[in-house]
Every structure is written in structure tokens, then in C-alpha cells.
Design a protein around this motif. Structure first.
Motif, PDB file in Angstrom:
ATOM      1  N   GLY A 286       0.818  -1.211   0.000  1.00  0.00           N
ATOM      2  CA  GLY A 286       0.000   0.000   0.000  1.00  0.00           C
ATOM      3  C   GLY A 286       0.849   1.256   0.000  1.00  0.00           C
ATOM      4  O   GLY A 286       0.524   2.239  -0.685  1.00  0.00           O
ATOM      5  N   ALA A 287       1.962   1.230   0.726  1.00  0.00           N
ATOM      6  CA  ALA A 287       2.838   2.402   0.798  1.00  0.00           C
ATOM      7  C   ALA A 287       3.478   2.693  -0.551  1.00  0.00           C
ATOM      8  O   ALA A 287       3.570   3.858  -0.968  1.00  0.00           O
ATOM      9  N   THR A 288       3.930   1.633  -1.246  1.00  0.00           N
ATOM     10  CA  THR A 288       4.572   1.869  -2.544  1.00  0.00           C
ATOM     11  C   THR A 288       3.566   2.361  -3.574  1.00  0.00           C
ATOM     12  O   THR A 288       3.896   3.191  -4.423  1.00  0.00           O
ATOM     13  N   LYS A 289       2.338   1.867  -3.521  1.00  0.00           N
ATOM     14  CA  LYS A 289       1.305   2.355  -4.442  1.00  0.00           C
ATOM     15  C   LYS A 289       1.042   3.835  -4.209  1.00  0.00           C
ATOM     16  O   LYS A 289       0.905   4.613  -5.162  1.00  0.00           O
ATOM     17  N   ASN A 290       0.965   4.236  -2.947  1.00  0.00           N
ATOM     18  CA  ASN A 290       0.759   5.655  -2.634  1.00  0.00           C
ATOM     19  C   ASN A 290       1.917   6.500  -3.142  1.00  0.00           C
ATOM     20  O   ASN A 290       1.709   7.611  -3.663  1.00  0.00           O
ATOM     21  N   LEU A 291       3.139   5.969  -2.995  1.00  0.00           N
ATOM     22  CA  LEU A 291       4.313   6.706  -3.455  1.00  0.00           C
ATOM     23  C   LEU A 291       4.282   6.904  -4.961  1.00  0.00           C
ATOM     24  O   LEU A 291       4.522   8.012  -5.461  1.00  0.00           O
TER      25      LEU A 291
END
Length: 727
Positions: A286-291
Motif C-alpha cells: 500500500g505504501a509503494t502504491k501511494n508513493l
């Protein structure tokens, strides 16, 4: 004049003023040196500095050596290092040099000086004017690092290793103050840690190399958990370049996720290069998608590399904005030619700023969208033509690890289209891509070129007298009509060339047992043989050459052509040449090595290779040789020949031999070499071990990273990372 032969004259113990014309890449340069100030009149310092070579006001011990003090505008171009200096920086010499001129040095590289003790490296603290320092590969505890950095108040660029036992709480206040002003950080991690990143509040460039092993020597499983509170968003607000390269292993992936989590909360506004190099799969979170979504909305990138799983089946590229891109890597991605044109080139976008493009392992990148297409089908010449037209200034191109078969028809061959990229300096191609056309049943096997140099020891060849037509002499003689010859004629200033079989895999992968079996070569590669290898002799400025999985090498006569004509060759990697189980090119290889006077690195991977007295006798004539790596399943070696070779070749500091010999034979030879030569060669690294032994992985982990990455492990190095990523 050859720049490696440049030596400055000495006048009454001082370096005098001299001007020498030097040809660099075909252009004349004048290199000048003015007399040094009286404080540098020590003859020892003069000898050391000029043996090392110089540029600007930078000094290096472990790598390509550069120097000088800021009051002397000495060189604006790089001098090739002499074989005497790179690996001969002893403890005493380093201490004396730093003591005599340390205060004048602004840039210092000790990268790869693994043999120097921590107390010697600590002398760097005397170079108080340092702006840039590279200590990668050096042994430094947290306390010693703190002492060094506390004295370097002007430091802006830093490269270090973070090893087990690192403790950020031991860094002093003065050290943290220095780190707060650092703008460029290169950090190699051997243990799960943030390292010094939390202290670097002004970072603009962050390079991370993850080399953490999943298990300890005792077999204990490591954890990738870190204290989340150690790092926070404001510390990356000035970040412009983020680069992460991961070695295989889940721990490395766990730790890099923690670094990325920090970036995902708030994307730096000035970010223009975002690169993550991961072998294998790396699932999105989820964090990488947001980034990635934040980057697509808020920044325009100039360089991009993402894990293949983040791009496969994703519309991410379509939403990314690019400013003046200089580097793209889509290595191992399932990117079709249609997607490449629509989402990257944007149907004809001007990408003249693009300098590096890595499409290695992209099996469908030169084919239209088709779920039914096989990897062995012909490429779409129109897609490649569009790519070449849009990226006319490419300097580094990697198309390896895929089957790129050209269709029939004039002007449609891959080599003919790539010939338009006249600015290329490095190129990696699959072997099957240089075949003239598809093999037919009625076509006779390809024979070596009629002008190729005779093989064997029988006929003497005069050095300096061309054995064939000079590629720079116009119509001196008829040139072969193959498309590969024509391609190389169009890119005469190529510095690095790789021809790697599409199905080739080294027997020596990273952090895993040796591979016992290999896939057969591509069928179309069967028509690529000695004449195509001989064509490489046109490249008078070639310095790095890799040839792997060429099954139709019959005699190896093309290798002799390369040895005679490519006089700048410095590194050579040969793997799986000819029919498996036979080494038919041994005589030609021996003849080739006689002419490789500047060869520094040789990597040879060939099953059933006999490393006998004849081979080592020929290799001994490579007077500049520094590093040797031999990988041979079921291969043999003669211990007496190895000892004699090491005694004759005084500059060799790396001897890695992985063969089919017994463990007792390997250990005995390794101990003999270390006992005989360790004292006079402080950087000596000897690893002799059975290739298929279960303990190979533990042995490999002790090899210094500078050798493991550059010589021991096989890999494609063209467009591996952006050009000029680190100074």
C-alpha cells in the motif's frame, strides 16, 4: 600518444611544467602540469602521485586514482591508472601520504581498500578540507566513523558501509553536525539499519546498496525489522535522486520497504530520479502504491527504474510525467513494443536527452501487442525504427537476455537500425540478434572470415602490422557484408560490447549453490561464429568485452583479431564458447593473450577447461593483469602452473579459481599462494574452491564486494545504472 604511458619529468626533485598532446577518443588534448609548491617537494610524494595519475584536486587509493591540491590546476581529463597503483596502497604509504598532503585534498576515494585497517582509514580525519570522500569497502566501526566525520566540517558527499555492529547512538554531536550538511550519501548495507540516513537532513542524492544476507554463518535467520521512529519525512524534503539496488534475499526487500515507507507519506517536490533495482519479484504494498501515485501527480522524472511486478499489467507509465529523461530501465519487465511506443515514447516524443536505456530481459519490447506471440518470433522493425528515431543520442543500450530475431528484407535488420545510433558507447545484444537471417536447411554453416588471423602457435604475427583491412582507412580493402560488421563500423568509438546468449545463465549465481545444468543456446545463434567475433576487431577504442554462449565458435580465430587490433582492451569475459564439453579455442585464446598488454581483468567460464601450464604461460604475457576469475564445471588446474604464473605476474591481486578439483587440492594451493605472496601484495585475495561444493555460498560471502561485483559474478553491465550516478 598513449595516455597510460604518460610520465611527467622531474627537475631537481620537483615536478616540472610539461605539456603533452594526448589523443582521447580520437580528439587531441593537451595535458599540462605546473610546479607544485615547496611543501610537496618530497621525492616520495612525487613518485607516488605520478604513478597514481591525477585529475583536479582529488586523491584515490583504491580505484581509478586521481589527485591534487587546489592551488595547482593540473588535469581536466582523466589519466588511466597504472597497474602499479590501484591495489598497492600499503598501510605505511597511505599514512605518509595523508600526513604530507592531506590538508590540501578536497576529494578522496578509498573505495575498495578492504585490506587497510581501521586505524589507517582513521587518518582521513587529517584531510580537514575534504568535500567528497568515498570510504566504501573500508573497515570502520561506529566510533571511528564518528571521529573521522567530526573533523570533516566541509564534507558534502559521503560513501560508507554499514556493517553488523553499527550503532548510530555512538555518533558524536560534531559527527551529526557534519552529516546534517551532507548532500550526497552512498550507503552499502550489510545489516538491517538506517545507517546514518536519519542524521543527513540536507540530502539531495541517496544511493542505497542492500547486501544483507538472510542467514548468519551459524544458520540463524535475520530479521528486517527496524525502529520506525528513526527516520521521518522532513529529512527527505530536498531529495532529488533516490536509488536502491538489492541483492537477492527477502531481508533486503523488507528493509528497503521501510525506507520507501518514509517517502510514501510525502513525495519530495524536487525528486527527478527514482530507481529501484530488484532481482526477481518484489510485490507492491500500500505504501509503494501511494508513493507511485504521488509521483505521477506531483513530479516530472528524468530517470526511472522500477521492479517488474510494479509495471507488469499496470497503466503507471501512462500517467508518469517526464521532463528531460536521461535514463530508463525496464529490465525484465513484460513490456510490449506497443506499450513502449505509446507510454514511453508517446507516439514520437523527442527523447534526444535519453543517454541510457536498459531493456534487458524484455522479451516482447520490440514486438506489437499480441498474446499469441512466441519469444522466438521475429521482431517488429517498425517499433525499433521508431525507438531509434526518438532516441537518437543514446549512448548506452542493453537489449540482452531476450530473443530479438530480425525479419527478412532490406533495411529491416536490428543491426542495420541500430547503426543509426552513432553516439553509442556501450551496447549489449543477444547473440541471436546479430545473425544475418534465419538459418535454412540449404544454407552451409558459417565459415570464419578469409582474412581472419590464423590460429595456433605456428605462424608469427608482427604486432602493429594490420592483418586485415583497417576499419578507419576508408577503402583499404573489402569489408565483409554481414550486418554485424556494418553495425560495428558505424559505432567506432564503442567502449563496451556484450554478446550474450539469450539462454545463458552463469554456473555461479548470487547467494545460491552453483547451477549444474544450463539451457541450450538459441537456434539462430548457431550461425554466429568466428567471423562475427573477428568483426569486433574494428573497435579500436574497445575497453570492455563480454562474449557468452556462442556455440558456433570453431577455432576462435576471431579472438586473435581482437587481441591484435583492440589494443585498449582492459577487461575480458568469455563464457561457454563453442560446443559444450569441448574447448576448441584454447590455442587461439593463448595467441590472443600474448597481445593483450593492457588487460587488467579476465573472467573465463567454460566447462571442462584445463588450466594447464600452456594457458598460464600465455596469460603471463598480460603484463598489466590484476584480476583473474576462472569458473569451470568439471575443469582441472595445475597447482605448479598457478604458482609460477603468480610469481611472474607481479600485479595480480585477485585469483579466483572454481573448478572440479578436490577440496584438499584447492585448500593446499590457496594456502601456498597466500603464504608466498600476501606480504608483498597487501590487497591479495585468493579463493580456490570446488565449484559444486555445498560450502561455496559461505566462501563467496567473504569475497570483497569490489571484486565480487566487478569480476567474480557474471552479469550484464551495460546501462546497469544511470551514467555518472556517483563521482
Amino acid at each position: 600518444m598513449d595516455p597510460t604511458a604518460f610520465i611527467c619529468s622531474s627537475v631537481d626533485g620537483q615536478l616540472g611544467c610539461c605539456h603533452l598532446p594526448v589523443v582521447v577518443n580520437g580528439s587531441p588534448w593537451t595535458w599540462a602540469c605546473r610546479s607544485l609548491s615547496p611543501r610537496f617537494q618530497s621525492p616520495w610524494v612525487h613518485t607516488w602521485l605520478w604513478n597514481c595519475g591525477s585529475r583536479g584536486n582529488c586523491l584515490a587509493f583504491g580505484g581509478a586514482t586521481r589527485l591534487f591540491h587546489r592551488g595547482c590546476p593540473i588535469f581536466h581529463s582523466r589519466l588511466a591508472e597504472t597497474p602499479d597503483c590501484r591495489w598497492k596502497a600499503s598501510e605505511d604509504k597511505v599514512k605518509r601520504l595523508v600526513t604530507e598532503i592531506g590538508r590540501e585534498v578536497q576529494q578522496l576515494s578509498m573505495a575498495g581498500c578492504y585490506w587497510l585497517s581501521g586505524s589507517t582509514v582513521e587518518h582521513v580525519a587529517r584531510c580537514r578540507g575534504l568535500v567528497k570522500v568515498n570510504l566504501s569497502g573500508c573497515h570502520l566501526t561506529s566510533l571511528r566513523l564518528s571521529k573521522v566525520l567530526s573533523a570533516l566540517q566541509r564534507l558534502r558527499s559521503l560513501a560508507i558501509d554499514v556493517s553488523p555492529g553499527f550503532d548510530a547512538s555512538q555518533l558524536s554531536g560534531e559527527c551529526k553536525a557534519t552529516l546534517s550538511r551532507v548532500r550526497e550519501l552512498k550507503q552499502t548495507l550489510y545489516t538491517p539499519s538506517y545507517g546514518v540516513v536519519p542524521c543527513c537532513t540536507s540530502l539531495e542524492k541517496l544511493l542505497l546498496y542492500f547486501e544483507i544476507l538472510d542467514r548468519t554463518r551459524e544458520g540463524a535467520v535475520l530479521s528486517g525489522q527496524l525502529m520506525v521512529g528513526q527516520s521521518n519525512v522532513p529529512r527527505y524534503q530536498h531529495l532529488r535522486v533516490f536509488y536502491a539496488r538489492l541483492a537477492p534475499g527477502y531481508i533486503n526487500q523488507e528493509v528497503v520497504r521501510l525506507y520507501l515507507a518514509v517517502l510514501s507519506d510525502r513525495t519530495p517536490e524536487n525528486l527527478h530520479a527514482f530507481l529501484i533495482s530488484v532481482p526477481g519479484s518484489f510485490a507492491e504494498s500500500g505504501a509503494t502504491k501511494n508513493l507511485l501515485e504521488s509521483m505521477a501527480r506531483n513530479v516530472a522524472l528524468d530517470a526511472l527504474q522500477l521492479p517488474k511486478s510494479w509495471l507488469n499489467g499496470s497503466a503507471l507509465l501512462q500517467h508518469m510525467k517526464f521532463s528531460s529523461p536521461f535514463y530508463f530501465s525496464f529490465s525484465r519487465c513484460a513490456l510490449s513494443g506497443g506499450h513502449l511506443i505509446r507510454r514511453v515514447i508517446d507516439g514520437g516524443r523527442d527523447l534526444r536527452s535519453l543517454a541510457g536505456l536498459n531493456l534487458s530481459g524484455c522479451a516482447h519490447c520490440l514486438a506489437p501487442d499480441s498474446l499469441l506471440r512466441k519469444a522466438e518470433d521475429d521482431i517488429d522493425s517498425g517499433i525499433l525504427e521508431t525507438l531509434v528515431a526518438a532516441c537518437g543520442n543514446l549512448r548506452h543500450l542493453n537489449l540482452s537476455a531476450a530473443h530479438h530475431h530480425s525479419p527478412e528484407g532490406p533495411g529491416r535488420h536490428l543491426c542495420q537500425l541500430l547503426a543509426r545510433l552513432c553516439h553509442l558507447r556501450s551496447l549489449s545484444l543477444p547473440v541471436c540478434a546479430v545473425a544475418d537471417s534465419a538459418p535454412r536447411a540449404d544454407r552451409a554453416p558459417v565459415q570464419p572470415a578469409t582474412h581472419a588471423v590464423p590460429r595456433g602457435f605456428g605462424k608469427k604475427v608482427r604486432i602493429g602490422v594490420p592483418s586485415g583491412p583497417d576499419p578507419f582507412s576508408g577503402q583499404a580493402g573489402p569489408l565483409p557484408s554481414s550486418v554485424f560488421w556494418s553495425l560495428l563500423k558505424s559505432v567506432p568509438f564503442l567502449d563496451r560490447l556484450e554478446l550474450i546468449g539469450s539462454n545463458f545463465s552463469s554456473a555461479m549465481p548470487r547467494n545460491e549453490p552453483a547451477i549444474r545444468n544450463s539451457l541450450p543456446p538459441c537456434g539462430r545463434a548457431q550461425s554466429v561464429g568466428d567471423s562475427e567475433v573477428a568483426a569486433i576487431g574494428q573497435l579500436a577504442f574497445l575497453r570492455h568485452l563480454t562474449l557468452a554462449q556462442l556455440p558456433s565458435i570453431l577455432t576462435g580465430s576471431g579472438l586473435v583479431s581482437i587481441g591484435l587490433q583492440c589494443q585498449q582492451l582492459q577487461s575480458l569475459s568469455l563464457a561457454h564458447l563453442g560446443t559444450m564439453g569441448k574447448v576448441a579455442y584454447m590455442s587461439a585464446l593463448s595467441d590472443m593473450l600474448k597481445h593483450c598488454r593492457r588487460l587488467k581483468d579476465l573472467r573465463l567460464e567454460q566447462p571442462y577447461f584445463s588450466a594447464n601450464a600452456q594457458f598460464f604461460q600465455a596469460l603471463s604475457q598480460c603484463s598489466a593483469l590484476q584480476r583473474l576469475c576462472l569458473v569451470s564445471r568439471s575443469g582441472t588446474l595445475q597447482p605448479e602452473a598457478v604458482l609460477a604464473f603468480m610469481a611472474r605476474c607481479l600485479h595480480v591481486v585477485v585469483c579466483h579459481l572454481f573448478t572440479g578439483e578436490s577440496l584438499s587440492t584447492c585448500r593446499s594451493l590457496q594456502q601456498s599462494l597466500l603464504r608466498s605472496f600476501q606480504a608483498e601484495r597487501p590487497a591479495l585475495n585468493v579463493v580456490i574452491f570446488p565449484l559444486l561444493h555445498e560450502g561455496l555460498t559461505d566462501v563467496i560471502r567473504d569475497v570483497p564486494m569490489v571484486h565480487l561485483d566487478e569480476v567474480t559474478l557474471f552479469k550484464s553491465r551495460v546501462a546497469e545504472e544511470p551514467p555518472n550516478l556517483w563521482w
